[in-house]
Scaffold this motif. Structure first.
Motif, PDB file in Angstrom:
ATOM      1  N   THR A   1       0.682  -1.354   0.056  1.00  0.00           N
ATOM      2  CA  THR A   1      -0.171   0.031   0.021  1.00  0.00           C
ATOM      3  C   THR A   1       0.861   1.288   0.121  1.00  0.00           C
ATOM      4  N   THR A   2       1.948   1.301   0.759  1.00  0.00           N
ATOM      5  CA  THR A   2       2.735   2.181   0.804  1.00  0.00           C
ATOM      6  C   THR A   2       3.460   2.560  -0.424  1.00  0.00           C
ATOM      7  N   ILE A   3       3.935   1.633  -1.091  1.00  0.00           N
ATOM      8  CA  ILE A   3       4.677   1.865  -2.241  1.00  0.00           C
ATOM      9  C   ILE A   3       3.588   2.143  -3.456  1.00  0.00           C
ATOM     10  N   LYS A   4       2.436   1.777  -3.368  1.00  0.00           N
ATOM     11  CA  LYS A   4       1.463   2.229  -4.360  1.00  0.00           C
ATOM     12  C   LYS A   4       1.092   3.758  -3.976  1.00  0.00           C
ATOM     13  N   ILE A   5       0.989   4.220  -2.843  1.00  0.00           N
ATOM     14  CA  ILE A   5       0.488   5.497  -2.587  1.00  0.00           C
ATOM     15  C   ILE A   5       1.585   6.751  -3.276  1.00  0.00           C
ATOM     16  N   ILE A   6       3.064   6.126  -2.961  1.00  0.00           N
ATOM     17  CA  ILE A   6       4.055   6.934  -3.123  1.00  0.00           C
ATOM     18  C   ILE A   6       4.172   7.116  -4.766  1.00  0.00           C
ATOM     19  N   GLN A   7       3.961   6.006  -5.362  1.00  0.00           N
ATOM     20  CA  GLN A   7       3.956   6.099  -6.892  1.00  0.00           C
ATOM     21  C   GLN A   7       2.749   6.923  -7.467  1.00  0.00           C
ATOM     22  N   THR A   8       1.748   7.136  -6.623  1.00  0.00           N
ATOM     23  CA  THR A   8       0.602   8.110  -7.103  1.00  0.00           C
ATOM     24  C   THR A   8       0.965   9.332  -6.959  1.00  0.00           C
TER      25      THR A   8
ATOM     26  N   GLY B   1       6.498   9.627  -6.879  1.00  0.00           N
ATOM     27  CA  GLY B   1       7.928   9.189  -6.273  1.00  0.00           C
ATOM     28  C   GLY B   1       8.033   7.926  -6.240  1.00  0.00           C
ATOM     29  N   ASN B   2       9.353   7.371  -5.625  1.00  0.00           N
ATOM     30  CA  ASN B   2       9.621   6.041  -5.752  1.00  0.00           C
ATOM     31  C   ASN B   2      10.272   5.691  -4.274  1.00  0.00           C
ATOM     32  N   ILE B   3      10.571   4.485  -4.038  1.00  0.00           N
ATOM     33  CA  ILE B   3      11.034   4.136  -2.715  1.00  0.00           C
ATOM     34  C   ILE B   3      12.173   3.251  -3.301  1.00  0.00           C
ATOM     35  N   ASP B   4      13.343   3.530  -2.297  1.00  0.00           N
ATOM     36  CA  ASP B   4      14.432   2.930  -2.738  1.00  0.00           C
ATOM     37  C   ASP B   4      14.915   2.393  -1.212  1.00  0.00           C
TER      38      ASP B   4
ATOM     39  N   SER C   1      17.492  -0.287   0.983  1.00  0.00           N
ATOM     40  CA  SER C   1      18.906  -0.587   1.353  1.00  0.00           C
ATOM     41  C   SER C   1      18.952  -1.150   2.572  1.00  0.00           C
ATOM     42  N   SER C   2      19.709  -2.371   2.844  1.00  0.00           N
ATOM     43  CA  SER C   2      19.803  -2.825   4.337  1.00  0.00           C
ATOM     44  C   SER C   2      21.423  -3.511   4.438  1.00  0.00           C
ATOM     45  N   ILE C   3      21.738  -3.643   5.422  1.00  0.00           N
ATOM     46  CA  ILE C   3      23.026  -4.146   5.827  1.00  0.00           C
ATOM     47  C   ILE C   3      22.588  -5.085   7.112  1.00  0.00           C
ATOM     48  N   GLU C   4      22.583  -6.424   6.955  1.00  0.00           N
ATOM     49  CA  GLU C   4      22.515  -7.241   8.101  1.00  0.00           C
ATOM     50  C   GLU C   4      23.145  -6.859   9.223  1.00  0.00           C
ATOM     51  N   GLU C   5      22.568  -7.015  10.333  1.00  0.00           N
ATOM     52  CA  GLU C   5      23.226  -6.509  11.750  1.00  0.00           C
ATOM     53  C   GLU C   5      23.316  -4.887  11.730  1.00  0.00           C
ATOM     54  N   TRP C   6      22.526  -4.412  10.865  1.00  0.00           N
ATOM     55  CA  TRP C   6      23.075  -2.723  10.950  1.00  0.00           C
ATOM     56  C   TRP C   6      21.639  -2.035  10.819  1.00  0.00           C
ATOM     57  N   GLY C   7      20.839  -2.590   9.852  1.00  0.00           N
ATOM     58  CA  GLY C   7      19.268  -1.823   9.786  1.00  0.00           C
ATOM     59  C   GLY C   7      18.980  -1.529   8.465  1.00  0.00           C
ATOM     60  N   LEU C   8      17.933  -0.828   8.274  1.00  0.00           N
ATOM     61  CA  LEU C   8      17.084  -0.570   6.923  1.00  0.00           C
ATOM     62  C   LEU C   8      17.010   0.621   6.588  1.00  0.00           C
ATOM     63  N   ARG C   9      17.342   1.143   5.494  1.00  0.00           N
ATOM     64  CA  ARG C   9      17.262   2.546   4.981  1.00  0.00           C
ATOM     65  C   ARG C   9      16.284   2.496   3.920  1.00  0.00           C
ATOM     66  N   LEU C  10      15.315   3.707   4.330  1.00  0.00           N
ATOM     67  CA  LEU C  10      14.248   3.575   3.001  1.00  0.00           C
ATOM     68  C   LEU C  10      14.308   5.182   2.758  1.00  0.00           C
ATOM     69  N   MET C  11      14.408   5.212   1.379  1.00  0.00           N
ATOM     70  CA  MET C  11      14.574   6.602   0.692  1.00  0.00           C
ATOM     71  C   MET C  11      13.398   6.773  -0.180  1.00  0.00           C
ATOM     72  N   TYR C  12      12.884   7.669   0.202  1.00  0.00           N
ATOM     73  CA  TYR C  12      11.410   8.117  -0.477  1.00  0.00           C
ATOM     74  C   TYR C  12      11.711   9.368  -1.257  1.00  0.00           C
ATOM     75  N   THR C  13      11.789   9.535  -2.721  1.00  0.00           N
ATOM     76  CA  THR C  13      12.002  10.517  -3.551  1.00  0.00           C
ATOM     77  C   THR C  13      10.734  10.921  -4.061  1.00  0.00           C
ATOM     78  N   CYS C  14      10.260  12.110  -4.120  1.00  0.00           N
ATOM     79  CA  CYS C  14       8.965  12.728  -4.884  1.00  0.00           C
ATOM     80  C   CYS C  14       9.423  13.868  -5.485  1.00  0.00           C
ATOM     81  N   ARG C  15       8.682  13.925  -6.452  1.00  0.00           N
ATOM     82  CA  ARG C  15       8.576  15.401  -7.282  1.00  0.00           C
ATOM     83  C   ARG C  15       7.737  16.446  -7.072  1.00  0.00           C
TER      84      ARG C  15
END
Length: 456
Positions: A427-434, A437-440, A442-456
């Protein structure tokens, strides 16, 4: 004893041009065909030096081959272009103790045909939009066309000093070597693999390997390759679109079948809880929680199934994020998690659906909270890469997600949570695309998750 005049008559009847020179390079004889090809009469050349009458540059193959035959007393055969006459000749030189006997014939017409064919092949190679190249049997590059340089980012001289091995990612190398080995045995191969561009980017490529056969023996391998990275992305998008369509149809069906009985069940559970004595209250608590979970799944499916009205209004994005941080602040505090924001004030007013964006940040921050059972910090960092683009990063300190699973995030019903559905992220990805924008992720195990939301 051979009659000399009769011998000369024989030479005059030979279809090849012929002349003889002594050890001092002086013409001693020339037949009629030679006078025609050289545009000279016999009296003009007999008794005169070859090098004086035909000023052959020392770098021309005539000079080299004639001297080789004379000095080493070996027969030589060669083809060469004589610029003074603008002709190609096929030449055979026979040495003797008295000098050289030279047979030659004009092959200019034949050579022009061959050169034209060579130019056709060269054009096919040089101007082919696909990468075309050749290897020896060890995989060393022997030739590459300009399209190969464009595909891989390397210059011709760089490629000609290497094999294909460093260009193939480790996970694709054994497969690619196997296909190459089969082609080197004489069997044409068609396959897909991946290759490194010089800038480090990995390309999807479709390859054909064909054997180079000389005298019925493979001596190398030709290759033709085409970049299909975008094709594969488009195909993945099509598959994803088909998944979304299927989920939408399934969601509509589930919503109609479940919502009404669900309402009845909730009502009867509440009625029984109030009317039936002696039943463990924990049972009712568990039943209501599970019914609530069913209702949550149904609502998420309804969001995916039901076309949303796109009513965009001017909203302060930083305020939307701050409201969500405030909303989830108490939950974060209970879980010993600190939510830090950075540079939110740089975000401009934008046309958006405020409630939907709020749902996006609720989903992202809740995911981060649930990924950090031991506590930690969630960072929300905003920036403006350009006047028309905003970048918002949500970074947690959870255990991370294996790289091979990241691509599956957002697929229907795929989740890493024990009680998750995967529909929240979808649902989140669908809203952002509407919102364009887009979501990128990336993740490093034992370190965490990075979500980058880019929108025009």
């Amino acid at each position: 004893m051979v009659d000399i005049p009769e011998l000369f008559n024989v030479f005059d009847r030979v279809t090849d041009a012929f002349f003889a020179v002594n050890n001092d390079w002086v013409f001693t004889y020339m037949n009629n065909e030679a006078t025609k090809l050289l545009f000279c009469a016999q009296p003009d050349l007999i008794g005169k030096c070859l090098w004086n009458e035909f000023q052959v540059d020392s770098n021309l193959s005539f000079y080299e081959h004639y001297y080789k035959a004379m000095n080493e007393q070996v027969t030589v055969e060669f083809e060469a272009y004589f610029p003074h006459l603008e002709k190609w000749f096929d030449v055979r030189v026979y040495p003797s103790s008295n000098g050289l006997s030279v047979y030659f014939k004009d092959i200019t017409s034949k050579k022009k045909v061959l050169l034209r064919k060579e130019q056709h092949y060269e054009s096919l190679f040089k101007y082919n939009p696909d990468a075309v190249f050749s290897f020896d049997l060890k995989g060393n590059y022997l030739s590459v066309n300009p399209a190969t340089e464009r595909l891989l980012g390397y210059r011709e001289d760089e490629l000609l000093s290497m094999t294909f091995v460093p260009l193939i990612p480790p996970e694709e190398l054994e497969k690619t070597k196997t296909f190459f080995a089969e082609a080197a045995k004489g069997i044409t191969q068609h396959y897909e693999t991946r290759a490194y561009h010089k800038n480090g980017k990995i390309l999807d490529v479709k390859v054909t390997n064909m054997p180079i056969i000389v005298n019925n023996e493979p001596v190398g391998v030709y290759g033709v390759a085409r970049d299909i990275t975008q094709e594969n992305k488009n195909e993945a998008l099509l598959v994803e679109s088909e998944k979304l369509t299927a989920v939408g149809q399934l969601a509509a069906s589930i919503a109609h079948e479940i919502r009404n009985p669900l309402t009845s069940l909730k009502g009867f559970v509440q009625l029984i809880e109030n009317k039936v004595p002696g039943v463990n209250k924990e049972y009712f608590h568990i039943m209501k929680e599970e019914l609530g979970r069913i209702e949550l799944i149904t609502n998420e499916l309804l969001f995916l199934a039901k076309p949303q009205a796109h009513e965009f209004k001017s909203e302060q994005v930083n305020k939307i994020i701050q409201d969500v941080v405030l909303l989830l602040g108490s939950q974060a505090l209970i879980n010993r998690i600190e939510i830090k924001t950075e540079n939110l004030e740089c975000l401009p007013v934008m046309l958006c659906m405020g409630q939907q964006l709020k749902q996006v940040f609720i989903n992202l921050i809740k995911n981060a909270l649930e990924a950090m059972p031991e506590g930690g910090v969630i960072q929300i960092i905003a920036s403006m890469p350009s006047s028309s683009h905003m970048l918002i990063q949500v970074i947690d300190q959870g255990i991370g997600i294996p790289k091979e699973l990241i691509a599956k995030i957002g697929s229907p019903f795929y989740t890493t949570k024990e009680n998750g559905t995967g529909l929240g992220m979808m649902t989140t990805i669908k809203i952002i695309q509407t919102h364009g924008g887009n979501i990128d992720i990336s993740s490093i195990e034992e370190w965490g998750l990075r979500l980058m939301y880019t929108c025009r």
